[in-house]
Each structure stands twice: as C-alpha cells, then as structure tokens.
Design a protein around this motif. Structure first.
Motif, PDB file in Angstrom:
ATOM      1  N   THR A  49       0.863  -1.183   0.000  1.00 18.03           N
ATOM      2  CA  THR A  49       0.000   0.000   0.000  1.00 18.03           C
ATOM      3  C   THR A  49       0.893   1.225   0.000  1.00 18.03           C
ATOM      4  O   THR A  49       2.101   1.132   0.204  1.00 18.03           O
ATOM      5  N   ALA A  50       0.278   2.369  -0.218  1.00 17.63           N
ATOM      6  CA  ALA A  50       1.059   3.608  -0.289  1.00 17.63           C
ATOM      7  C   ALA A  50       1.857   3.831   0.988  1.00 17.63           C
ATOM      8  O   ALA A  50       2.988   4.270   0.959  1.00 17.63           O
ATOM      9  N   SER A  51       1.274   3.505   2.130  1.00 18.16           N
ATOM     10  CA  SER A  51       1.962   3.741   3.395  1.00 18.16           C
ATOM     11  C   SER A  51       3.057   2.714   3.651  1.00 18.16           C
ATOM     12  O   SER A  51       3.957   2.948   4.430  1.00 18.16           O
ATOM     13  N   ALA A  52       2.970   1.532   2.984  1.00 22.63           N
ATOM     14  CA  ALA A  52       3.935   0.466   3.237  1.00 22.63           C
ATOM     15  C   ALA A  52       5.099   0.473   2.265  1.00 22.63           C
ATOM     16  O   ALA A  52       6.044  -0.274   2.432  1.00 22.63           O
ATOM     17  N   ALA A  53       5.021   1.295   1.215  1.00 24.40           N
ATOM     18  CA  ALA A  53       6.054   1.292   0.184  1.00 24.40           C
ATOM     19  C   ALA A  53       7.253   2.129   0.626  1.00 24.40           C
ATOM     20  O   ALA A  53       7.486   3.222   0.136  1.00 24.40           O
ATOM     21  N   SER A  54       8.021   1.609   1.563  1.00 27.00           N
ATOM     22  CA  SER A  54       9.186   2.323   2.053  1.00 27.00           C
ATOM     23  C   SER A  54      10.412   1.945   1.225  1.00 27.00           C
ATOM     24  O   SER A  54      10.455   0.879   0.620  1.00 27.00           O
ATOM     25  N   PRO A  55      11.418   2.807   1.180  1.00 26.09           N
ATOM     26  CA  PRO A  55      12.643   2.495   0.446  1.00 26.09           C
ATOM     27  C   PRO A  55      13.279   1.177   0.888  1.00 26.09           C
ATOM     28  O   PRO A  55      13.752   0.408   0.060  1.00 26.09           O
ATOM     29  N   SER A  56      13.274   0.910   2.201  1.00 24.45           N
ATOM     30  CA  SER A  56      13.905  -0.321   2.693  1.00 24.45           C
ATOM     31  C   SER A  56      13.195  -1.563   2.179  1.00 24.45           C
ATOM     32  O   SER A  56      13.827  -2.583   1.892  1.00 24.45           O
ATOM     33  N   GLN A  57      11.879  -1.496   2.042  1.00 21.02           N
ATOM     34  CA  GLN A  57      11.139  -2.640   1.526  1.00 21.02           C
ATOM     35  C   GLN A  57      11.442  -2.884   0.057  1.00 21.02           C
ATOM     36  O   GLN A  57      11.533  -4.027  -0.390  1.00 21.02           O
ATOM     37  N   VAL A  58      11.605  -1.798  -0.693  1.00 24.72           N
ATOM     38  CA  VAL A  58      11.985  -1.948  -2.102  1.00 24.72           C
ATOM     39  C   VAL A  58      13.348  -2.614  -2.202  1.00 24.72           C
ATOM     40  O   VAL A  58      13.560  -3.511  -3.019  1.00 24.72           O
ATOM     41  N   VAL A  59      14.284  -2.195  -1.357  1.00 27.03           N
ATOM     42  CA  VAL A  59      15.627  -2.785  -1.369  1.00 27.03           C
ATOM     43  C   VAL A  59      15.570  -4.262  -0.996  1.00 27.03           C
ATOM     44  O   VAL A  59      16.231  -5.107  -1.605  1.00 27.03           O
ATOM     45  N   GLN A  60      14.766  -4.595   0.009  1.00 32.81           N
ATOM     46  CA  GLN A  60      14.631  -5.995   0.422  1.00 32.81           C
ATOM     47  C   GLN A  60      14.086  -6.848  -0.718  1.00 32.81           C
ATOM     48  O   GLN A  60      14.563  -7.961  -0.967  1.00 32.81           O
TER      49      GLN A  60
END
Length: 271
Positions: free
Chosen positions: A228-239
């Motif tokens: 979701t928009a609130s969960a799309a953090s940079p660290s999650q993209v990297v993971q």
C-alpha cells in the motif's frame, strides 16, 4: 522541413515495428515438437512458459526508445544516417535506467510504490521459474541415472547406452538454449530494478551485488506481499530487490548446471 518530419515519423514507426517483430518466436520454435521421445518434455514446456513474463514490458521500452531516438535523429539531421544514430541512442536510453525514469513520471512517492508492487510480481514469477527449472534438471538427472543403471546392470550394451545418452545431450542443449534465453531477460530486468533501488536508496545496488544487503525482516514478522502507499518504504523496495537478485543468481546457477550435465554427467565416462 515538413517532408522531413513525415519521413522521420514513418521511419520511426518502421523501426519500432522491426524491433518488435524481430523478437517474436512461437513456443513451437523454441521447444520443438513433442515426438514422444522426451520424458521431460512437460517440464521444458513449463519452463518456457514462465519466460513469457520476462520478455514483455522492459523490452518493449527499448523498442519505443529506439523509435523515439530515430524520430529525434531524423528531425535533427534530416536523413537516414541521423535516424539510425538516433535509434541506437534511443535504444540505449530505453534499456538502461528506462524503467526507473518511466516510473518517475508519476512522482517519487508513486514511483516507489510502483516499483514495490512490480517487485512483488517479479519475485512470484522468479519463484515459478526456479521451480520449473529445478523440475527439468531433476528429470534430466533421473533419465541419465536410468541409462547408467541399465548399463551397469548389463541390461543394455554400450552402443545403446551411448545412443540414449547422446539423445539426452541433445535434449539438454535445447533445455540450455531456452533457460539461457530466459536467464538473459531476467538479468536485464534485474539490472533495471537495481538501478531503481539505487535511486530510491543510494548505495543499495552495490550492497545487493556484494551480498551485504541488510535483511531487516529476518527479526520481524514477514511483511505482506500486497503493498500500500503507506507500506512502500525504500527499505522494503531494497529488500524485495535483494530477493529478486538472490533468486536470479540461483536461476543462473541452475542454467549453468544444465550445460555442465551435457558436458560431464551425460557420458559413459562418468559411470
């Protein structure tokens, strides 16, 4: 000037059409006909089918980039030579960082969200490819083992054993061609995601490539795949990029294993 623009537009469309048509092959072309002699044919079909996903969006971006480059070159130089130079430049832009640049057209926050969602889909498809590849490799190994077991038990003679192994080697060569083609597309897409990750979190690509990416989720509850928009953090993209990278490395190793099987395992010298 107007005639130059018309010619450039027509040339642009032609180049795009040529780029797209040059990539089209049927599954029959790639996997060959099923004549009943291949016990692992169903696994080859399954592997090839997973490759359709990797041959789509990002490669189309390169073709569109080539068309746009040709148009720009023709308008600037007004001739075929300029158009071809522009096409080459456009293709380069379309294949290197084009994915992130395209995502950024909607703004950074939406770009991060889009990349995260795309990576969820990418990782699901990578898992399917790995499973299909493992099944094919295991089936081939079982076929090789059967031939060698029959030969060692004197159920078949050396000429028949060599004939059967030669058939398997030919099948492995086709398997490798399919797996290698899929693997090349996976690597192209992976590189685009690494560029995106680096733009989202500078230095991320180098960490992932050197196996030092921090897996923040190892000590936490696994995050849901739906972003979701609130969960799309940079660290999650990297993971998620790191997960895609690791799976692609395993697919690459399995692809190389097919070639090694043909060269080493599928021979009587290895009995």
């Amino acid at each position: 000037m107007r005639s130059n623009r018309v010619r450039a537009s027509l040339l642009s469309v032609t180049i795009v059409a040529m780029a797209l048509s040059g990539c089209v092959t049927t599954q029959q072309d790639r996997i060959g006909a099923n004549d009943g002699s291949d016990a692992c044919y169903q696994y080859r079909v399954a592997l090839d089918s997973t490759g359709n996903f990797y041959a789509e969006d990002m490669l189309k971006g390169a073709a569109i980039g080539a068309g746009a480059g040709a148009l720009t070159g023709a308008l600037a130089g007004g001739n075929l030579k300029s158009a071809l130079i522009g096409a080459a430049a456009g293709a380069a832009v379309g294949t290197l960082g084009g994915y992130w640049n395209s995502r950024m057209q909607q703004g950074r926050d939406q770009a991060i969200l889009g990349v995260a969602n795309d990576l969820d889909t990418e990782n699901q498809n990578l898992d399917r490819t790995q499973v299909a590849l493992d099944q094919l490799v295991n089936c081939r190994r079982a076929e090789i083992a059967r031939v060698k077991a029959d030969y060692k038990a004197n159920r078949i003679g050396k000429p028949e054993a060599e004939q059967r192994l030669a058939l398997i080697r030919g099948q492995l060569d086709k398997d490798y061609a399919i797996a290698s083609s899929i693997n090349q597309n996976i690597v192209k897409r992976r590189d685009e995601y690494l560029i995106a990750a680096d733009n989202i979190e500078p230095g991320a690509a180098a960490k992932i490539r050197t196996k030092t990416a921090v897996k923040a989720q190892t000590k936490k509850k696994p995050a849901k795949q739906t972003t979701t928009a609130s969960a799309a953090s940079p660290s999650q993209v990297v993971q998620r990029t790191n997960t895609a990278f690791e799976t692609s490395e395993r697919i690459n190793a399995s692809t190389n294993a097919i070639q090694q099987m043909a060269q080493k395992e599928a021979t009587l010298d290895a009995v």
